[in-house]
Design an enzyme around this catalytic site. Structure first.
Site, mmCIF file in Angstrom:
data_model
loop_
_atom_site.group_PDB
_atom_site.id
_atom_site.type_symbol
_atom_site.label_atom_id
_atom_site.label_comp_id
_atom_site.label_asym_id
_atom_site.label_seq_id
_atom_site.Cartn_x
_atom_site.Cartn_y
_atom_site.Cartn_z
ATOM 1 N N GLU A 38 -11.970 -67.531 0.324
ATOM 2 C CA GLU A 38 -11.530 -66.817 1.529
ATOM 3 C C GLU A 38 -10.191 -66.108 1.323
ATOM 4 O O GLU A 38 -9.499 -65.782 2.290
ATOM 5 C CB GLU A 38 -11.436 -67.777 2.727
ATOM 6 C CG GLU A 38 -12.716 -68.516 3.068
ATOM 7 C CD GLU A 38 -13.881 -67.621 3.499
ATOM 8 O OE1 GLU A 38 -13.714 -66.384 3.544
ATOM 9 O OE2 GLU A 38 -14.946 -68.173 3.772
ATOM 10 N N HIS A 77 -7.240 -72.006 7.472
ATOM 11 C CA HIS A 77 -8.624 -71.929 7.944
ATOM 12 C C HIS A 77 -9.186 -73.340 7.948
ATOM 13 O O HIS A 77 -8.957 -74.107 7.013
ATOM 14 C CB HIS A 77 -9.454 -71.028 7.026
ATOM 15 C CG HIS A 77 -10.929 -71.148 7.250
ATOM 16 N ND1 HIS A 77 -11.515 -70.896 8.473
ATOM 17 C CD2 HIS A 77 -11.936 -71.524 6.424
ATOM 18 C CE1 HIS A 77 -12.820 -71.095 8.380
ATOM 19 N NE2 HIS A 77 -13.097 -71.483 7.147
ATOM 20 N N HIS A 94 -12.439 -76.193 9.955
ATOM 21 C CA HIS A 94 -13.679 -76.345 10.716
ATOM 22 C C HIS A 94 -13.516 -77.491 11.729
ATOM 23 O O HIS A 94 -14.246 -78.487 11.652
ATOM 24 C CB HIS A 94 -14.851 -76.694 9.782
ATOM 25 C CG HIS A 94 -15.073 -75.743 8.642
ATOM 26 N ND1 HIS A 94 -15.770 -76.094 7.499
ATOM 27 C CD2 HIS A 94 -14.729 -74.438 8.483
ATOM 28 C CE1 HIS A 94 -15.834 -75.060 6.670
ATOM 29 N NE2 HIS A 94 -15.201 -74.034 7.236
ATOM 30 N N GLU A 135 -0.592 -77.807 28.659
ATOM 31 C CA GLU A 135 0.333 -77.123 27.748
ATOM 32 C C GLU A 135 -0.276 -75.974 26.949
ATOM 33 O O GLU A 135 0.438 -75.262 26.248
ATOM 34 C CB GLU A 135 0.979 -78.144 26.819
ATOM 35 C CG GLU A 135 1.878 -79.059 27.626
ATOM 36 C CD GLU A 135 2.713 -80.014 26.817
ATOM 37 O OE1 GLU A 135 2.503 -80.093 25.604
ATOM 38 O OE2 GLU A 135 3.564 -80.662 27.426
ATOM 39 N N HIS A 153 -18.421 -71.023 12.862
ATOM 40 C CA HIS A 153 -17.933 -71.389 11.527
ATOM 41 C C HIS A 153 -16.637 -72.207 11.609
ATOM 42 O O HIS A 153 -16.571 -73.302 11.075
ATOM 43 C CB HIS A 153 -17.719 -70.117 10.687
ATOM 44 C CG HIS A 153 -17.207 -70.374 9.308
ATOM 45 N ND1 HIS A 153 -17.610 -69.662 8.200
ATOM 46 C CD2 HIS A 153 -16.287 -71.268 8.849
ATOM 47 C CE1 HIS A 153 -17.000 -70.121 7.125
ATOM 48 N NE2 HIS A 153 -16.182 -71.086 7.495
#
Ligand code: 2HA
Ligand code: ZN
Length: 285
Positions: free
Chosen positions: A127, A150, A152, A180, A221
């Site tokens: 990525e 990144h 999941h 918040e 994703h």
């Protein structure tokens, strides 16, 4: 003369004690234990200060070079520590030199020069386009941006299957889930539809969203977060994940109480954050 050379080499500090390596280890370990990054899921990139890296590495010593597959003119000469492709967050702490790499973007803007790591012949995350393009986009709006993560996260991903993938509606729902939220991510969450990962296309789409948002959902994703520090970036994703957890724990139950949009305005104003007022449903004539 000889003594000077020996002294220079001897002066380099042990890279395994570098704060940025330890931060990468701690962050990936946390993410793994939170269940956000199964197997080789997730990737982290961290823009480093050249002066700091120089304390640990000889910056003239390039171990090998690797094409990045795209041109990042704005990032020429910049140094990043990046998780490796196919590597498991579970293993970073026990073997950082195999699971992490320090790369510098070469003068052509499309070559990564390996300065340390990926010791088993590995390379940077698949990525990398989304990471580097996001760094470039965030640096344009915030010159202090350093980190792109990144991941999941479980409930955020679950929410993708039961909630409309519309950034205004998605942000609004998250803001409603924890008091918040609007203070932590007043700029909201950008949303991309499902796209093929690991491509320049998803990288470009992510970077475009990053001009506006520090958080971007990759439909079905995962999520991208960007910030000035590891804590800020991790904290953004953690707060979205907490809100998504509350949503998923209550989505099938009758809603009796609600944080109202007027309450969110009061919060944003009390904490003096610049928020996406257009993401709220206010009765404004
Ligand atoms: O590298 O999470 O999106 C593992 C991933 C790809
Ligand atoms: Zn992923």
């Amino acid at each position: 003369m000889r003594r000077v050379i020996i002294k220079d080499i001897g002066e380099k500090k042990d890279i395994l004690t570098a704060p940025f390596v330890l931060e990468m280890e701690r962050t990936t370990a946390n993410m793994y234990r939170l269940g956000w990054d199964e197997r080789n899921g997730g990737n982290v990139s961290y823009l480093l200060d050249e002066r700091e890296v120089r304390e640990y590495l000889d910056l003239n010593r390039v171990i090998r070079t690797m094409p990045t597959g795209f041109k990042a003119t704005e990032l020429i000469g910049k140094i990043f520590i990046v998780t490796g492709t196919g590597k498991y967050f579970k293993n970073v702490q026990s073997d950082p030199e195999a699971n992490l790499g320090i790369i510098r973007i070469g003068k052509d803007g499309e070559t990564a020069e390996l300065l340390w790591g990926y010791k088993d012949g590995g390379k940077f995350t698949s990525e990398l386009p989304a990471h580097l393009m996001s760094h470039a986009a965030r640096l344009r709006v915030d010159p202090e941006n350093r980190v792109v993560i990144h991941s999941h996260p479980t409930y955020t991903l679950a929410m993708n299957y039961v909630h409309e993938l519309d950034e205004r509606k998605f942000t609004h729902t998250l803001w409603q889930m924890c008091t918040e939220c609007i203070v932590v991510f007043p700029d909201g969450v950008g949303v991309l539809p499902w796209m093929l990962c690991g491509t320049n296309e998803i990288g470009e789409a992510t970077a475009k969203k990053m001009e506006e948002f520090r958080l971007v959902i990759w439909g079905m994703h995962g999520i991208y977060g960007a910030g000035k520090t590891m804590d800020e970036t991790f904290g953004l994703i953690e707060t979205v994940e907490k809100a998504a957890q509350i949503y998923m724990l209550t989505a099938h139950l009758p809603r009796v109480n609600l944080i109202k949009d007027a309450d969110m305005v009061a919060l944003a104003e009390a904490f003096q954050v610049k928020y996406r007022r257009d993401f709220l449903d206010l009765d404004e004539a």
